[in-house]
Design a protein around this motif. Structure first.
Motif, PDB file in Angstrom:
ATOM      1  N   THR A  93       5.105  18.551   9.500  1.00  0.00           N
ATOM      2  CA  THR A  93       4.774  19.766  10.232  1.00  0.00           C
ATOM      3  C   THR A  93       6.021  20.645  10.273  1.00  0.00           C
ATOM      4  O   THR A  93       7.121  20.201   9.928  1.00  0.00           O
ATOM      5  N   LEU A  94       5.845  21.879  10.731  1.00  0.00           N
ATOM      6  CA  LEU A  94       6.996  22.786  10.810  1.00  0.00           C
ATOM      7  C   LEU A  94       8.051  22.232  11.757  1.00  0.00           C
ATOM      8  O   LEU A  94       9.246  22.229  11.454  1.00  0.00           O
ATOM      9  N   GLU A  95       7.558  21.753  12.899  1.00  0.00           N
ATOM     10  CA  GLU A  95       8.500  21.234  13.887  1.00  0.00           C
ATOM     11  C   GLU A  95       9.257  20.014  13.349  1.00  0.00           C
ATOM     12  O   GLU A  95      10.473  19.899  13.523  1.00  0.00           O
ATOM     13  N   GLU A  96       8.524  19.144  12.640  1.00  0.00           N
ATOM     14  CA  GLU A  96       9.178  17.961  12.048  1.00  0.00           C
ATOM     15  C   GLU A  96      10.214  18.357  10.995  1.00  0.00           C
ATOM     16  O   GLU A  96      11.267  17.730  10.867  1.00  0.00           O
ATOM     17  N   THR A  97       9.894  19.406  10.250  1.00  0.00           N
ATOM     18  CA  THR A  97      10.817  19.874   9.211  1.00  0.00           C
ATOM     19  C   THR A  97      12.157  20.249   9.829  1.00  0.00           C
ATOM     20  O   THR A  97      13.220  19.863   9.339  1.00  0.00           O
ATOM     21  N   LEU A  98      12.090  20.998  10.924  1.00  0.00           N
ATOM     22  CA  LEU A  98      13.321  21.429  11.596  1.00  0.00           C
ATOM     23  C   LEU A  98      14.022  20.243  12.243  1.00  0.00           C
ATOM     24  O   LEU A  98      15.243  20.108  12.178  1.00  0.00           O
ATOM     25  N   ASP A  99      13.236  19.370  12.838  1.00  0.00           N
ATOM     26  CA  ASP A  99      13.795  18.207  13.520  1.00  0.00           C
ATOM     27  C   ASP A  99      14.541  17.281  12.539  1.00  0.00           C
ATOM     28  O   ASP A  99      15.647  16.825  12.830  1.00  0.00           O
ATOM     29  N   ALA A 116      14.807  23.898  17.703  1.00  0.00           N
ATOM     30  CA  ALA A 116      13.604  24.107  16.899  1.00  0.00           C
ATOM     31  C   ALA A 116      12.668  25.099  17.604  1.00  0.00           C
ATOM     32  O   ALA A 116      12.126  26.013  16.981  1.00  0.00           O
ATOM     33  N   LYS A 117      12.523  24.936  18.894  1.00  0.00           N
ATOM     34  CA  LYS A 117      11.651  25.813  19.668  1.00  0.00           C
ATOM     35  C   LYS A 117      12.130  27.260  19.569  1.00  0.00           C
ATOM     36  O   LYS A 117      11.348  28.182  19.316  1.00  0.00           O
ATOM     37  N   GLU A 131       1.317  22.362  12.409  1.00  0.00           N
ATOM     38  CA  GLU A 131       0.602  22.303  11.130  1.00  0.00           C
ATOM     39  C   GLU A 131       1.526  21.806  10.030  1.00  0.00           C
ATOM     40  O   GLU A 131       2.739  21.961  10.098  1.00  0.00           O
ATOM     41  N   ARG A 132       0.899  21.228   8.998  1.00  0.00           N
ATOM     42  CA  ARG A 132       1.721  20.796   7.865  1.00  0.00           C
ATOM     43  C   ARG A 132       2.167  22.022   7.086  1.00  0.00           C
ATOM     44  O   ARG A 132       1.432  23.002   6.968  1.00  0.00           O
ATOM     45  N   THR A 133       3.365  21.905   6.526  1.00  0.00           N
ATOM     46  CA  THR A 133       3.976  23.082   5.895  1.00  0.00           C
ATOM     47  C   THR A 133       3.164  23.602   4.707  1.00  0.00           C
ATOM     48  O   THR A 133       3.232  24.776   4.379  1.00  0.00           O
ATOM     49  N   ARG A 134       2.388  22.718   4.064  1.00  0.00           N
ATOM     50  CA  ARG A 134       1.652  23.171   2.876  1.00  0.00           C
ATOM     51  C   ARG A 134       0.588  24.210   3.214  1.00  0.00           C
ATOM     52  O   ARG A 134       0.121  24.922   2.336  1.00  0.00           O
ATOM     53  N   THR A 135       0.207  24.318   4.497  1.00  0.00           N
ATOM     54  CA  THR A 135      -0.818  25.292   4.871  1.00  0.00           C
ATOM     55  C   THR A 135      -0.246  26.698   5.095  1.00  0.00           C
ATOM     56  O   THR A 135      -0.994  27.634   5.342  1.00  0.00           O
ATOM     57  N   LEU A 136       1.066  26.832   5.017  1.00  0.00           N
ATOM     58  CA  LEU A 136       1.682  28.130   5.322  1.00  0.00           C
ATOM     59  C   LEU A 136       1.498  29.148   4.209  1.00  0.00           C
ATOM     60  O   LEU A 136       1.434  28.788   3.035  1.00  0.00           O
ATOM     61  N   ILE A 145      12.185  28.335   5.710  1.00  0.00           N
ATOM     62  CA  ILE A 145      13.424  28.008   4.991  1.00  0.00           C
ATOM     63  C   ILE A 145      14.632  28.619   5.708  1.00  0.00           C
ATOM     64  O   ILE A 145      15.696  27.986   5.814  1.00  0.00           O
ATOM     65  N   LEU A 146      14.462  29.840   6.214  1.00  0.00           N
ATOM     66  CA  LEU A 146      15.553  30.470   6.973  1.00  0.00           C
ATOM     67  C   LEU A 146      15.805  29.722   8.275  1.00  0.00           C
ATOM     68  O   LEU A 146      16.947  29.442   8.638  1.00  0.00           O
TER      69      LEU A 146
END
Ligand code: ADP
Ligand code: ADP
Length: 226
Positions: A93-99, A116-117, A131-136, A145-146
Motif C-alpha cells: 500500500t502507499l503507507e507501507e511503501t513510505l514506512d 508518512a501521514k 490501496e496498493r500502489t498498482r491502482t494509482l 515517488i517524491l
C-alpha cells in the motif's frame, strides 16, 4: 558546507566507455540546480556515483561534507532519490511503501508513521493510503515517488528526469510540487533534457555533454551566451 561538491570525477565503465571525463561542480545549500544534457551525456552516471550505485574511477564527491565513497552511509542518508524509472513495489500500500523506506533509513516506528501521514497529506495521497500502489494513476505514482524520496528528511533531493515521458498537464503539476519542496528548504538537483524545464525551475544550470560540463551559470547567463 556545500550540498554537493564534485571534483574531477571520472567514471569509466568496464566496457571502456568514459561516461564522466573529469566533472567538477558545486551545489550550494538551498539551491535548485539543473543538470541539463542529451541522452548519454552522463547524467545518470553522476547520480549513481552520488548515491553509491556506481563507484567513481577517480575524483571525489561530497554530500554535505560526507564523502560518497568513504562515508557512504552518511552521504546516502543525506540524499533523497526520485529515480526516473517507477521502481515501486506494486503489492504494497502507499503507507507501507513510505514506512518501508523509513525503516530502511533507520527511522523509529512512531516517527515513520507521523512522517508518512504528513507526506501523504502534502502530496494529496491520503485518500489512497491503504490501496496498493498498482491502482494509482500515473500522476499519483510520480507523487508517491517524491513522497518516498523525502521520507527520511534528506537535505538533498535528486530528481532524475522527473517528467520524462509525462504529458503536459502532469508536468505542470509535478513542477508545482518540486518547486514547493525547494521553497521549503530542500536543496534540489534535477536532471533533464528539456531546456524549458531547467530554465523555468532552476537557480543555476550546468550543461553536460559527452561526460563533460560544457557551460554553467544562471539561465540568464546561459541565455546571453547562446
Ligand atoms: P544520461 O543519463 O545522460 O543519458 P548515462 O550516464 O546513462 O547518460 O550514460 C553515459 C554513457 O555511459 C553512455 O554512453 C552510456 O551508454 C554509458 N553507460 C551508462 N551506463 C553504463 C553501464 N552500466 N555500462 C557501460 N556503459 C554505460
Ligand atoms: P535499486 O532500486 O536501484 O535497487 P536500492 O535497492 O539501492 O535501489 O534502493 C532501494 C530504494 O531506495 C529504491 O526505491 C530507491 O529509489 C531508493 N533509494 C536508493 N538510494 C537512495 C538514496 N540515496 N536516498 C533515498 N532513496 C534511495
Amino acid at each position: 558546507t556545500l550540498a554537493l561538491e564534485v571534483r574531477d570525477l571520472v567514471k569509466r565503465y568496464p566496457t571502456g566507455t568514459e561516461a564522466l571525463k573529469g566533472v567538477s561542480l558545486d551545489i550550494r545549500e538551498g539551491e535548485f540546480f539543473g543538470l541539463l544534457g542529451p541522452n548519454g551525456a552522463g547524467k545518470s552516471t553522476l547520480i549513481h556515483c552520488t548515491t553509491g550505485l556506481a563507484s567513481p574511477t577517480s575524483g571525489t564527491i561530497r554530500v554535505f561534507g560526507h564523502d560518497a565513497v568513504t562515508h557512504y552511509v552518511d552521504a546516502r542518508a543525506a540524499v533523497g532519490l526520485a529515480p526516473q524509472e517507477l521502481n515501486i513495489d506494486w503489492f504494497l500500500t502507499l503507507e507501507e511503501t513510505l514506512d518501508y523506506h523509513g525503516g530502511y533509513f533507520g527511522m523509529p516506528r512512531k516517527e515513520r508513521r507521523a512522517r508518512a501521514k504528513e507526506l501523504l497529506e502534502a502530496f494529496s495521497l491520503t485518500e489512497k493510503k491503504d490501496e496498493r500502489t498498482r491502482t494509482l494513476s500515473g500522476g499519483m505514482k510520480r507523487r508517491l515517488i517524491l513522497a518516498r524520496a523525502l521520507m527520511h528528511r534528506p537535505r538533498l533531493l535528486i530528481l532524475d528526469e522527473p517528467t520524462a515521458g509525462v504529458d503536459v498537464e502532469l508536468r505542470l503539476e509535478l513542477w508545482q510540487y518540486v518547486r514547493r519542496i525547494n521553497e521549503e528548504g530542500t536543496t534540489v538537483l534535477l536532471t533533464t533534457h528539456y531546456l524549458e524545464e531547467a530554465e523555468l525551475l532552476c537557480d543555476r544550470i550546468a550543461f553536460i555533454n559527452g561526460g563533460e560540463i560544457v557551460a554553467e551559470g544562471t539561465s540568464e547567463q546561459l541565455a546571453a551566451h547562446y
